[in-house]
Design a protein around this motif. Structure first.
Motif, PDB file in Angstrom:
ATOM      1  N   UNK A  20       0.830  -1.206   0.000  1.00  0.00           N
ATOM      2  CA  UNK A  20       0.000   0.000   0.000  1.00  0.00           C
ATOM      3  C   UNK A  20       0.864   1.255   0.000  1.00  0.00           C
ATOM      4  N   UNK A  21       1.897   1.270   0.821  1.00  0.00           N
ATOM      5  CA  UNK A  21       2.800   2.423   0.876  1.00  0.00           C
ATOM      6  C   UNK A  21       3.564   2.589  -0.433  1.00  0.00           C
ATOM      7  N   UNK A  22       3.978   1.471  -1.024  1.00  0.00           N
ATOM      8  CA  UNK A  22       4.671   1.515  -2.302  1.00  0.00           C
ATOM      9  C   UNK A  22       3.772   2.109  -3.381  1.00  0.00           C
ATOM     10  N   UNK A  40     -14.538  -1.911  -2.731  1.00  0.00           N
ATOM     11  CA  UNK A  40     -13.928  -2.893  -1.826  1.00  0.00           C
ATOM     12  C   UNK A  40     -12.713  -2.304  -1.112  1.00  0.00           C
ATOM     13  N   UNK A  41     -12.972  -1.243  -0.364  1.00  0.00           N
ATOM     14  CA  UNK A  41     -11.923  -0.617   0.426  1.00  0.00           C
ATOM     15  C   UNK A  41     -11.569  -1.470   1.639  1.00  0.00           C
ATOM     16  N   UNK A  42     -12.524  -2.277   2.111  1.00  0.00           N
ATOM     17  CA  UNK A  42     -12.338  -3.072   3.326  1.00  0.00           C
ATOM     18  C   UNK A  42     -12.692  -4.528   3.058  1.00  0.00           C
ATOM     19  N   UNK A  43     -12.561  -5.344   4.106  1.00  0.00           N
ATOM     20  CA  UNK A  43     -12.992  -6.731   4.028  1.00  0.00           C
ATOM     21  C   UNK A  43     -14.425  -6.902   4.511  1.00  0.00           C
ATOM     22  N   UNK A  44     -14.760  -6.301   5.667  1.00  0.00           N
ATOM     23  CA  UNK A  44     -16.090  -6.490   6.253  1.00  0.00           C
ATOM     24  C   UNK A  44     -16.666  -5.200   6.843  1.00  0.00           C
ATOM     25  N   UNK A  45     -16.136  -4.048   6.432  1.00  0.00           N
ATOM     26  CA  UNK A  45     -16.597  -2.751   6.942  1.00  0.00           C
ATOM     27  C   UNK A  45     -16.471  -2.653   8.457  1.00  0.00           C
ATOM     28  N   UNK A  46     -15.472  -3.338   9.012  1.00  0.00           N
ATOM     29  CA  UNK A  46     -15.195  -3.162  10.441  1.00  0.00           C
ATOM     30  C   UNK A  46     -14.606  -1.779  10.655  1.00  0.00           C
ATOM     31  N   UNK A  47     -14.800  -1.236  11.846  1.00  0.00           N
ATOM     32  CA  UNK A  47     -14.360   0.135  12.112  1.00  0.00           C
ATOM     33  C   UNK A  47     -12.853   0.288  11.964  1.00  0.00           C
ATOM     34  N   UNK A  48     -12.084  -0.698  12.412  1.00  0.00           N
ATOM     35  CA  UNK A  48     -10.628  -0.616  12.272  1.00  0.00           C
ATOM     36  C   UNK A  48     -10.223  -0.654  10.805  1.00  0.00           C
ATOM     37  N   UNK A  54      -9.459   4.845   5.336  1.00  0.00           N
ATOM     38  CA  UNK A  54      -9.516   6.308   5.303  1.00  0.00           C
ATOM     39  C   UNK A  54      -8.120   6.912   5.255  1.00  0.00           C
ATOM     40  N   UNK A  55      -7.209   6.357   6.050  1.00  0.00           N
ATOM     41  CA  UNK A  55      -5.821   6.834   6.049  1.00  0.00           C
ATOM     42  C   UNK A  55      -5.229   6.705   4.645  1.00  0.00           C
ATOM     43  N   UNK A  56      -5.514   5.592   3.987  1.00  0.00           N
ATOM     44  CA  UNK A  56      -5.017   5.336   2.628  1.00  0.00           C
ATOM     45  C   UNK A  56      -5.643   6.313   1.629  1.00  0.00           C
ATOM     46  N   UNK A  57      -6.963   6.436   1.670  1.00  0.00           N
ATOM     47  CA  UNK A  57      -7.673   7.283   0.708  1.00  0.00           C
ATOM     48  C   UNK A  57      -7.245   8.738   0.842  1.00  0.00           C
TER      49      UNK A  57
END
Length: 279
Positions: A20-22, A40-48, A54-57
């Motif tokens: 992701x950082x690369x 598909x930003x997440x696996x299960x829309x868990x808060x973590x 969000x940090x990535x986006x």
């Protein structure tokens, strides 16, 4: 020239943070006019997971257009959120509009939500467009004459070879809208496999389809993480396919399309070969 960065399916919760950082470092170097993330930003829309996403986006080059995918809906072990508030957590994290529109000189981009929390079919992960969604899309694609039109959704329009999963439905109605508004490019994901081609209704307008691989997930489907970088000129489009190798992303192929009276077509042998790799 307009430059678009198309990425998909980071799947935070099953993402490689080094990759992701690369990617973010490479994206900054490319300096696109718009970053498109097709779900598909997440696996299960868990808060973590949403916090990681969000940090990535927030580190993607601006401006950016982001839509949810089927994995951005809570799992069945969270029945209230899945069935009664499927996008509540996503909206709290990324904003209330899950079908965003972006307009700039020479460019008009419209998102549509193809992900549903449940359905009458066995596989709820497949993409389906409601009549209301198609009506909204019809309105959002209207106007903006003389612009390069882009449609963004999560689920794919083309099934690559040796792939038995379903494409978005109802495909014929979607292709009719694409032809009506002469959409130039569709950006999508979901299969975690890169594919570039042209598609349209029979004897109708042909659009370019950019189906991106996962950008940083560990859930691979026979190919490495990757993304597409798209350069748009007046009557031609060049798409670089980037893949992750060792510790960085690099372009491994370039595909070229030209526009004619009935839409877009492959401009060279390599692009024609890529377009023909369908189930």
């Amino acid at each position: 020239m307009i430059r678009l960065l198309h990425l998909s399916d980071p799947h935070f919760g099953a993402a490689d943070p080094v990759i992701a950082s690369s990617f973010l470092a490479r994206a900054e170097q490319l300096a696109p006019d718009l970053s498109i993330l097709s779900g598909d930003l997440t696996m299960r829309a868990r808060r973590a997971e949403l916090a990681e996403a969000k940090y990535f986006v927030e580190r993607l080059p601006r401006p950016r257009l982001v839509i949810p995918g089927n994995h951005d809906i809570p799992a069945l072990n969270q029945p209230f959120h899945r069935f009664f508030a499927p996008f509540k957590r996503y909206r709290q994290t990324f904003g209330s509009n899950i079908e965003p529109v972006y307009t700039a000189p020479g460019l008009h981009v419209a998102g549509i939500n193809s992900s549903k929390p449940f359905g009458l079919h066995a596989d709820w992960s497949t993409g389906h467009l409601t009549r209301d969604a198609l009506h909204r899309l019809d309105q959002r694609l209207a106007g903006a004459p003389g612009t390069f039109r882009v449609l963004v959704l999560h689920h794919p329009l083309i099934a690559p070879e040796d792939h038995r999963r379903d494409v978005v439905q109802p495909l014929e109605e979607l292709l009719a809208l694409i032809g009506k508004h002469r959409v130039d490019l569709v950006a999508c994901g979901h299969f975690h496999r890169s594919h570039l081609g042209v598609l349209g209704a029979r004897d109708g307008w042909q659009c370019i389809v950019s189906q991106a691989a996962t950008v940083c997930s560990t859930r691979l489907q026979g190919e490495p993480q990757g993304f597409h970088f798209i350069r748009i000129s007046e009557d031609s489009v060049e798409i670089e396919r980037h893949v992750h190798r060792e510790d960085s992303f690099e372009a491994d192929a370039v595909f070229n399309f030209v526009r004619g009276d009935s839409g877009w077509m492959a401009a060279d042998r390599a692009t024609r070969h890529e377009s023909s790799r369908i189930a």
